[in-house]
Write an enzyme that holds these catalytic residues in place. Structure first.
Site, PDB file in Angstrom:
ATOM      1  CE  LYS A   1      -0.191   0.438   4.945  1.00 51.40           C
ATOM      2  NZ  LYS A   1      -0.624  -0.114   6.201  1.00 51.40           N
TER       3      LYS A   1
ATOM      4  NE  ARG B   1      -3.831   1.208  12.766  1.00 49.16           N
ATOM      5  CZ  ARG B   1      -3.009   1.029  11.725  1.00 49.16           C
ATOM      6  NH1 ARG B   1      -2.431   2.080  11.150  1.00 49.16           N
ATOM      7  NH2 ARG B   1      -2.756  -0.169  11.253  1.00 49.16           N
TER       8      ARG B   1
END
Ligand SMILES: *Cc1c(COP(=O)(O)O)cnc(C)c1O
Length: 361
Positions: free
Chosen positions: A36, A131
């Site tokens: 990514k 997260r």
């Protein structure tokens, strides 16, 4: 040539990917290639495949769909917790996904059954970075038991993400806890888990110091394969052969002159509403380049390659560099080149306004 220009050197990146894969394999860890960070540029993905990576991972489904089409024999892994709205494409394009919510797992379960598939799940634990993942241990074990009885899902294993939000360093304590979680879940399920996924590039220092807790079986590597400069310098992990010049960004000089270094007039805030930092160093030679924050995200994430070049600042479309100490004979219409940190890679690789060229060596 059209500028800004991103030069891509797949051979150099392939060498990084080969070295890091070896370092993982010799310690019993399977590395997954994360694509990514460089917008899944096909030349770079091809380099990973060539050196033997068999799982390609991204947070973005369009990138996984393209990877699946190019390499139907390889496994795809989704890195971002599934959106409830994307479970159909998730099951279609990702063989494996990282998950943490029972509601979404139910949707994935139903969708897998509809598509006649078994979708692999890596359940995420939050070990302090805050997260994604389940923070409470007992809830984590209970959700693992829940996934185990879903007909359309296969609990492939468990994983953790560290550093990205909370800046937490992967260490023997937090990754040791993940390994212990795996043992507890295996005890409850009465079977082994195939994958215990111990983080990303930031877990490499622990690995390279041979301190990776037993029981960690996988790392998900993106940054270190392409722009290992932080690993080498910031994380203190020099690894012979690793290089940061697999991507080089070139920008054109549109103004060349001497100017004061202290802005003149009443100071307010800059283009982005921030107070600037200015040091009065008198009048110095400088260049204005046709590249800006829109292209690179953050000008401090550029590393000048020519000697004596220092970045002073940037706005959306302009970069200002001090060249007083640069011994080169720079010309208007000439270029300066930069290596990249992760954020500048992220922006420049996906910018449609930056030309790309693939170079053999
Ligand atoms: C992006 C990402 C990675 C890869 O991180 P790098 O720092 O590029 O190695 C690994 N895991 C998850 C969940 C990610 O989102």
């Amino acid at each position: 040539m059209s500028y800004p220009l991103l030069e891509i050197y797949p051979q150099r990146i392939m060498e990084n990917a080969r070295i890091l894969r070896q370092e993982c394999l010799k310690r019993g860890i399977e590395p997954v290639a994360v694509i990514k960070g460089f917008a899944a540029r096909p030349e770079i993905v091809a380099a990973f495949v060539k050196v033997g990576y068999t799982t390609l991972a991204s947070a973005r489904l369009p990138q996984l769909a393209a990877a699946k089409e190019a390499y139907p024999q390889l496994r795809t892994m989704a890195l971002r917790i599934s959106m409830p709205s994307e479970v159909k494409q998730m099951v279609q394009f990702a063989d494996i996904s990282l998950e943490s919510e029972r509601y979404t797992l139910d949707l994935l379960d139903q969708e897998s059954l509809l598509q006649n598939k078994t979708h692999d799940v890596i359940l995420m634990r939050d070990l302090g970075d805050l997260r994604e993942g389940i923070f409470d241990a007992e809830s984590f074990y209970a959700l693992a038991e829940y996934v185990e009885q879903c007909q359309g899902l296969h609990l492939l294993g468990i994983g953790v993400n560290l550093t990205c939000y909370g800046s937490i360093i992967p260490d023997e304590r937090n990754l040791g806890q993940l390994a212990a979680d795996a043992r507890e879940i295996e005890r409850r399920l009465g079977r082994r888990l195939q994958v215990v996924s111990g983080g990303s590039t930031s877990s490499l220092p622990l690995l390279l110091q041979d301190k990776m807790p037993a029981g960690i079986t996988q790392l998900r590597l993106g940054e270190a394969l392409v722009v290992p400069c932080d690993l080498i310098e910031y994380w203190g992990c020099p690894l012979p052969g690793l290089r940061n010049d697999g991507l080089i960004l070139r920008a054109e000089i549109v103004e060349l002159n001497c100017k004061p270094t202290m802005p003149q007039g009443r100071l307010s805030v800059n283009a982005f509403g921030c107070e600037g930092q200015y040091v009065d160093r008198g009048i110095r030679r400088r260049a204005l380049l046709a590249i800006g924050v829109l292209d690179v995200g953050d000008e401090s994430k550029l590393i000048p390659r020519e000697p004596g070049v220092h970045i002073l600042g940037a706005s959306s479309d302009h970069l200002i560099v001090d060249i007083e100490d640069c011994p080169l004979d720079l010309q208007l219409g000439g270029t300066l080149s930069f290596e990249l940190h992760y954020k500048a890679m992220l922006f420049s690789c996906s910018s449609p306004m930056i030309a790309k060229t693939v170079l053999a060596e």
